[in-house]
Design a protein around this motif. Structure first.
Motif, short mmCIF file in Angstrom:
data_model
loop_
_atom_site.label_atom_id
_atom_site.label_comp_id
_atom_site.label_asym_id
_atom_site.label_seq_id
_atom_site.Cartn_x
_atom_site.Cartn_y
_atom_site.Cartn_z
N ALA A 58 10.51 10.25 -5.24
CA ALA A 58 11.73 9.60 -4.61
C ALA A 58 12.38 8.83 -5.52
O ALA A 58 13.59 8.89 -5.99
CB ALA A 58 11.56 9.24 -3.49
N LYS A 59 11.69 7.76 -5.88
CA LYS A 59 12.33 6.52 -6.87
C LYS A 59 12.57 7.11 -8.14
O LYS A 59 13.87 6.91 -8.47
CB LYS A 59 11.12 5.73 -6.97
CG LYS A 59 11.61 4.44 -7.47
CD LYS A 59 10.47 3.32 -7.55
CE LYS A 59 10.57 1.90 -8.39
NZ LYS A 59 11.30 0.91 -7.46
N GLU A 60 12.15 8.09 -8.68
CA GLU A 60 12.36 8.74 -10.02
C GLU A 60 13.75 9.60 -9.83
O GLU A 60 14.52 9.45 -10.69
CB GLU A 60 11.24 9.54 -10.70
CG GLU A 60 10.21 8.92 -11.08
CD GLU A 60 8.87 9.56 -11.39
OE1 GLU A 60 8.08 9.28 -12.15
OE2 GLU A 60 9.14 11.05 -11.31
N GLY A 61 13.77 10.18 -8.63
CA GLY A 61 14.86 10.80 -8.40
C GLY A 61 16.21 10.32 -8.23
O GLY A 61 17.29 10.47 -8.74
N LEU A 62 16.19 9.11 -7.43
CA LEU A 62 17.12 8.35 -7.52
C LEU A 62 17.42 7.41 -8.67
O LEU A 62 18.67 7.13 -8.91
CB LEU A 62 17.07 7.15 -6.17
CG LEU A 62 16.65 7.92 -4.89
CD1 LEU A 62 16.27 6.47 -3.98
CD2 LEU A 62 18.01 8.31 -4.40
N LEU A 96 10.76 3.68 -1.84
CA LEU A 96 10.55 4.33 -0.36
C LEU A 96 9.24 3.57 0.25
O LEU A 96 8.15 3.36 -0.51
CB LEU A 96 10.26 5.64 -0.73
CG LEU A 96 10.10 6.46 0.46
CD1 LEU A 96 11.18 6.55 1.29
CD2 LEU A 96 9.26 7.86 0.32
N ILE A 97 9.63 2.80 1.30
CA ILE A 97 8.64 2.10 2.02
C ILE A 97 7.87 2.91 3.16
O ILE A 97 6.72 2.88 3.30
CB ILE A 97 9.35 0.88 2.71
CG1 ILE A 97 10.15 0.01 1.77
CG2 ILE A 97 8.17 0.08 3.61
CD1 ILE A 97 10.98 -0.92 2.36
N GLU A 100 21.72 13.13 -1.96
CA GLU A 100 21.06 14.36 -1.37
C GLU A 100 20.53 15.28 -2.55
O GLU A 100 19.45 15.93 -2.04
CB GLU A 100 22.31 14.99 -0.66
CG GLU A 100 22.93 14.36 0.65
CD GLU A 100 23.96 14.96 1.36
OE1 GLU A 100 24.72 15.60 0.70
OE2 GLU A 100 24.23 14.77 2.41
N THR A 101 21.21 15.39 -3.58
CA THR A 101 20.54 16.13 -4.53
C THR A 101 19.20 15.72 -4.83
O THR A 101 18.22 16.49 -5.27
CB THR A 101 21.53 16.33 -5.65
OG1 THR A 101 22.80 16.40 -5.42
CG2 THR A 101 21.26 17.17 -6.84
N ALA A 102 19.27 14.64 -5.16
CA ALA A 102 17.88 13.76 -5.88
C ALA A 102 16.73 13.92 -4.99
O ALA A 102 15.43 14.00 -5.03
CB ALA A 102 17.96 12.25 -6.04
N LEU A 103 16.77 13.94 -3.42
CA LEU A 103 15.88 13.95 -2.44
C LEU A 103 15.71 15.26 -2.03
O LEU A 103 14.87 15.56 -0.90
CB LEU A 103 15.96 12.89 -1.21
CG LEU A 103 16.33 11.66 -1.79
CD1 LEU A 103 16.31 10.62 -0.76
CD2 LEU A 103 14.96 10.96 -2.45
#
Ligand code: ATP
Length: 399
Positions: free
Chosen positions: A64-68, A83-84, A118-121
């Motif tokens: 998620a972090k990399e995607g964002l 992401l927590i 939305e695309t990233a996740l």
């Protein structure tokens, strides 16, 4: 896997003498045993630490972090939100709740980059909210392929039994409604064909069914309101009539103020309950308020009249809530200064349909909010808190 690793470490340590043949090394055996005794607990502690770190990092946190990061949702230091936690929503099992440490990235930027997130996740975002006093951003998501139905026909069973709740439609998180007892006035925006007239009428139909008196300003001679509306509502087709009607509403407001003070009641519901009076709520609606208040090219006399209309609307917007008097105003025009601040600032429930950025900015204070509505969507709206919904479509002939 980690549990197996830890169990393996314990077993190796228990059977170390047998496994490593400690007896066969003669005088070196005690040294070897001491080394093994030291290394194996270190090995186990390392495993435990890894477990703890993994427990603190939710599944998919790194991706998620990399995607964002890739889609540019980063702070000044180039850091993406962490992401927590990620879990199923308890109220709506269709939704997943992602909790992020925003890393100093303001909500406006999350909203602006909504489509990219939305695309990233690989999700469809239903809504985004602050949590825990703005320490956490919660993203409520549905699977990427989720979409709204193009048409959501109104059914009478949707009418809310609660006083004075009006329903608008359905978002991915469930029905969207507004309680006029708490949020008294509604501002609707959207370019032509976005579906705001139908939504306005949907709200008025519910207000009528709940026993409210409805007043409508419509200077197109009533063509937009079929006969059945003209029979059940008070229509104002001319500015003079409108000025008079608004004057009457302000007079009712003043009278109710006196009655409530005398009865020691804080609002209309408390007064009705204490006295058994059953005073109705009064709803004033106008489908094109910017058009109505536009002074361009008007005579001095007309401008004076419009000033008075505007003043009375402002009084109702400021004081109407406690006395059960409500405004539902709609506009398609992106003119910033035509709806005066003293009216606009008191209209707390804002909804915008498909619109240009200027209109979206006027209605929602967010120029990119309405971009989330596809160009061909009708009856699709977004609220001030970022909830996208499909409005119920109802047959306006069957009021
Ligand atoms: N909730 C809805 N679901 C599906 N279609 C809708 C919905 N609301 C409106 N529409 C469709 O969009 C058309 C335009 O709607 P509406 O007249 O409310 O738009 P508008 O924004 O008020 O535009 P205008 O200002 O030009 O009247 C309607 O005739 C209807 O076909």
């Amino acid at each position: 896997m980690l549990a197996a690793y830890l169990v393996g470490a314990v077993l190796v340590w228990l059977f170390r003498a047998y496994l490593f043949g400690l007896d066969t090394y003669g005088m070196f055996s005690p040294i070897l045993e001491a080394v093994i005794n030291l290394l194996l607990p270190l090995y186990a502690v390392g495993g435990l630490l890894a477990v703890l770190v993994l427990l603190g990092t939710p599944w998919g946190g790194k991706a998620a972090k990399e995607g964002l990061q890739k889609v540019g949702l980063v702070n000044h230091a180039g850091e993406a939100p962490a992401l927590i936690a990620k879990r199923q929503d308890t109220d709506n099992p269709r939704l997943t709740v992602w909790e992020f440490d925003p890393c100093g990235i303001p909500m406006g930027e999350w909203e602006d980059k909504r489509a990219r997130i939305e695309t990233a996740l690989n999700i469809t975002i239903a809504k985004m909210t602050w949590a825990e006093g703005r320490k956490i951003i919660r993203v409520y998501s549905a699977p990427a392929e989720s979409d709204f139905p193009a048409l959501l026909p109104w059914k009478d069973k949707y009418l809310s039994p609660d006083n004075f709740v009006l329903v608008l439609g359905e978002s991915l998180t469930g029905p969207v409604s507004v309680n006029l007892a708490n949020i008294p006035h509604i501002l609707l925006g959207g370019s032509t064909g976005s579906g705001k007239s139908v939504l306005l009428k949907l709200l008025l139909m519910q207000a009528l069914r709940k026993g409210a008196e409805v007043y409508i300003a419509d200077f197109k001679g009533g063509v937009d309101f079929p006969k059945v509306w003209r029979q059940k509502c008070h229509m104002c087709f001319r500015e003079d009539t409108l000025l008079y009607v608004l004057g009457q509403l302000v007079a009712v407001l003043e009278a109710r103020k006196g009655w409530l003070e005398e009865a020691g009641c804080k609002d209309l519901d408390a007064f009705n309950e204490a006295t058994g009076e059953g005073l109705p709520r009064l709803v004033f609606a106008c489908d094109e308020v910017a058009e109505l208040l536009d002074r361009t090219g008007r005579s001095k006399e007309d401008r004076d009249k419009l000033n008075q209309i505007e003043g009375r609307l402002a009084t109702l917007a400021r004081l109407g809530r406690a006395f059960g008097i409500h405004l539902i105003l709609a506009t398609q025009r992106p003119d910033t200064n035509i709806i005066p601040g003293q009216i606009r600032n008191n209209m707390d429930f804002r909804v915008c349909g498909r619109a240009e950025s200027v209109l979206s900015g006027i209605i929602l204070n967010n120029t990119s909010a309405a971009e989330q509505i596809p160009k061909d969507a009708r009856g699709r709206f977004i609220t001030g808190d970022g909830t996208v919904f499909q409005a119920y479509l109802f047959d306006q002939e069957r009021l």
